[in-house]
Design a protein around this motif. Structure first.
Motif, PDB file in Angstrom:
ATOM      1  N   UNK A  33     -75.405 -12.474 -35.235  1.00 40.54           N
ATOM      2  CA  UNK A  33     -76.408 -12.031 -34.260  1.00 40.54           C
ATOM      3  C   UNK A  33     -76.745 -10.577 -34.578  1.00 40.54           C
ATOM      4  N   UNK A  34     -77.775 -10.041 -33.938  1.00 42.72           N
ATOM      5  CA  UNK A  34     -78.110  -8.629 -34.125  1.00 42.72           C
ATOM      6  C   UNK A  34     -77.078  -7.757 -33.404  1.00 42.72           C
ATOM      7  N   UNK A  35     -76.727  -6.635 -34.045  1.00 45.02           N
ATOM      8  CA  UNK A  35     -75.748  -5.725 -33.477  1.00 45.02           C
ATOM      9  C   UNK A  35     -76.379  -4.434 -33.007  1.00 45.02           C
ATOM     10  N   UNK A  36     -75.651  -3.729 -32.150  1.00 45.90           N
ATOM     11  CA  UNK A  36     -76.113  -2.445 -31.618  1.00 45.90           C
ATOM     12  C   UNK A  36     -75.227  -1.363 -32.219  1.00 45.90           C
ATOM     13  N   UNK A  37     -75.789  -0.595 -33.152  1.00 40.52           N
ATOM     14  CA  UNK A  37     -74.992   0.312 -33.951  1.00 40.52           C
ATOM     15  C   UNK A  37     -74.990   1.752 -33.477  1.00 40.52           C
ATOM     16  N   UNK A  38     -73.818   2.376 -33.589  1.00 32.17           N
ATOM     17  CA  UNK A  38     -73.647   3.816 -33.405  1.00 32.17           C
ATOM     18  C   UNK A  38     -72.437   4.203 -34.244  1.00 32.17           C
ATOM     19  N   UNK A  39     -72.431   5.410 -34.786  1.00 30.38           N
ATOM     20  CA  UNK A  39     -71.305   5.845 -35.613  1.00 30.38           C
ATOM     21  C   UNK A  39     -70.016   5.774 -34.791  1.00 30.38           C
ATOM     22  N   UNK A  40     -69.037   5.045 -35.310  1.00 37.48           N
ATOM     23  CA  UNK A  40     -67.835   4.728 -34.532  1.00 37.48           C
ATOM     24  C   UNK A  40     -66.969   5.938 -34.226  1.00 37.48           C
ATOM     25  N   UNK A  41     -67.099   6.996 -35.019  1.00 39.81           N
ATOM     26  CA  UNK A  41     -66.296   8.204 -34.789  1.00 39.81           C
ATOM     27  C   UNK A  41     -67.027   9.240 -33.934  1.00 39.81           C
ATOM     28  N   UNK A  42     -68.227   8.901 -33.479  1.00 39.02           N
ATOM     29  CA  UNK A  42     -69.030   9.810 -32.646  1.00 39.02           C
ATOM     30  C   UNK A  42     -68.933   9.340 -31.198  1.00 39.02           C
ATOM     31  N   UNK A  43     -68.078   9.999 -30.431  1.00 37.53           N
ATOM     32  CA  UNK A  43     -67.807   9.592 -29.051  1.00 37.53           C
ATOM     33  C   UNK A  43     -69.079   9.535 -28.200  1.00 37.53           C
ATOM     34  N   UNK A  44     -69.930  10.542 -28.334  1.00 42.46           N
ATOM     35  CA  UNK A  44     -71.158  10.597 -27.525  1.00 42.46           C
ATOM     36  C   UNK A  44     -72.077   9.439 -27.876  1.00 42.46           C
ATOM     37  N   UNK A  45     -72.219   9.150 -29.166  1.00 45.07           N
ATOM     38  CA  UNK A  45     -73.085   8.056 -29.602  1.00 45.07           C
ATOM     39  C   UNK A  45     -72.558   6.707 -29.124  1.00 45.07           C
ATOM     40  N   UNK A 135     -68.486   4.095 -40.674  1.00 44.38           N
ATOM     41  CA  UNK A 135     -68.465   2.804 -39.988  1.00 44.38           C
ATOM     42  C   UNK A 135     -69.191   2.912 -38.659  1.00 44.38           C
ATOM     43  N   UNK A 136     -69.761   1.811 -38.201  1.00 44.71           N
ATOM     44  CA  UNK A 136     -70.492   1.831 -36.931  1.00 44.71           C
ATOM     45  C   UNK A 136     -69.954   0.749 -36.004  1.00 44.71           C
ATOM     46  N   UNK A 137     -70.002   1.006 -34.709  1.00 45.56           N
ATOM     47  CA  UNK A 137     -69.677  -0.057 -33.765  1.00 45.56           C
ATOM     48  C   UNK A 137     -70.807  -1.085 -33.819  1.00 45.56           C
ATOM     49  N   UNK A 138     -70.504  -2.328 -33.486  1.00 41.89           N
ATOM     50  CA  UNK A 138     -71.532  -3.354 -33.635  1.00 41.89           C
ATOM     51  C   UNK A 138     -71.479  -4.467 -32.622  1.00 41.89           C
TER      52      UNK A 138
END
Length: 337
Positions: A33-45, A135-138
């Motif tokens: 499925x489509x994921x929602x990405x943000x840099x995993x080490x960036x707490x604010x993101x 890496x990004x959260x997804x």
């Protein structure tokens, strides 16, 4: 926020990576499925992802990587994980491992000392991660609890104005989220069924694999180890009811004019219902799984639709994943004669 729609050109991928590296949230394609990405080490993101989805804060996020080397920086691998990565990566398998000390924030892990990783079998997804250089959260790119998005248009429906951009790579091919297996302990345990089946996992690991998806639930005061274990998931606002193919003809006799049916072609033919009341799930388990969320999303947007009746599948292999998502969408409600 003005959400930009991007394609898969090198320029668009580099731009998506730049947005991610600047702390923005970008939706990206995978084969599931489509994921929602943000840099995993960036707490604010990462917190922006929770805000966009309306996601509970104790629901851990999967970390999506571009290669196996990214995992080594953040987690402690073992023999089981190495065998699984060799056999199924890139692919629709998420692997839970012990996290290295303070590798990710509690926002990513839900406060747990484990973290889930996936290397998707989608080159665009991997290219976006490489462009972000991290890496990004997804998590799935939908409003929390609703059917997952299998097209960029589904993402636009839920996320327009909430995120920076959507990378459009066309419809996904698998249609349900990845299998999640926990190998952080001694007993490998499936926490979410997907396209990679229990039988395949047993064959690779050469040992029993426990399936916790049909027998165990998560208490209200416990943090789940994987998405989809604790909270309402995959459910449209419309009333959804499951039905067995043996009951199809009886169901056809009881349908109201505003009811609709999602089923395989042979079942729809046997039911002899109006074409405007039917959504084809194709003629295979793979096509049914690919079409499940699309059909639920389509009918959820139709004001005049009453109840959505959806065919169950034989609970073997991929059928377990299909039935798992359908049961959650339907709140376990089944049609009975």
């Amino acid at each position: 926020m003005n959400t930009q729609r991007l394609g898969t050109s090198e320029q668009d991928i580099l731009f998506a990576g730049k947005l991610l590296s600047q702390g923005e949230v970008v939706a990206f394609p995978t084969e599931t499925v489509y994921g929602l990405g943000a840099v995993a080490t960036d707490e604010v993101a990462v917190r922006k992802v929770f805000t966009a989805k309306g996601r509970p804060s104790d629901n851990p996020l999967i970390v999506t990587v571009a290669d196996k080397a990214m995992v080594q920086q953040f987690a402690v691998e073992n023999d089981m994980s190495q065998k699984l990565m060799a056999a199924f990566w890139p692919g629709s398998l998420t692997i839970i491992l012990p996290m290295r000390a303070q590798a990710f924030s509690m926002t990513v892990t839900g406060g747990l000392n484990t973290v889930a990783f996936r290397l998707p079998d989608n080159e665009v997804a991997r290219a976006v991660i490489r462009a972000a250089k991290a890496p990004i959260v997804g998590p799935s790119a939908n409003t929390s609890g609703k059917p997952s998005p299998t097209t960029a248009q589904h993402v636009w429906h839920d996320m327009a104005g909430k995120i920076a951009a959507i990378v459009d790579d066309g419809p996904t091919t698998v249609g349900v989220e990845s299998t999640v297996i926990d190998v952080s302990g001694n007993v490998p345990t499936i926490l979410r069924p997907g396209a990679i089946t229990q039988e395949q996992l047993v064959a690779v690991l050469a040992q029993p694999v426990h399936d916790a998806t049909t027998t165990e639930s998560v208490a209200s005061d416990v943090t789940p180890k994987a998405p989809g274990m604790k909270y309402r998931h995959y459910a449209p606002d419309k009333h959804v009811v499951m039905f067995d193919e043996l009951d199809a003809v009886d169901l056809a006799q009881k349908l109201q004019d505003n009811d609709v049916v999602m089923a395989q072609d042979r079942i729809l033919q046997a039911m002899a219902i109006k074409s405007q009341q039917a959504w084809s799930l194709g003629d295979s388990l793979e096509s049914a799984t690919e079409q499940l969320f699309s059909g639920l999303r389509f009918y959820d947007d139709q004001p005049k639709v009453g109840t959505i009746y959806v065919q169950k599948m034989i609970p073997v292999g991929l059928g377990k994943a299909y039935n798992n998502r359908l049961a959650k969408a339907a709140g376990n409600q089944e049609f009975s004669i």
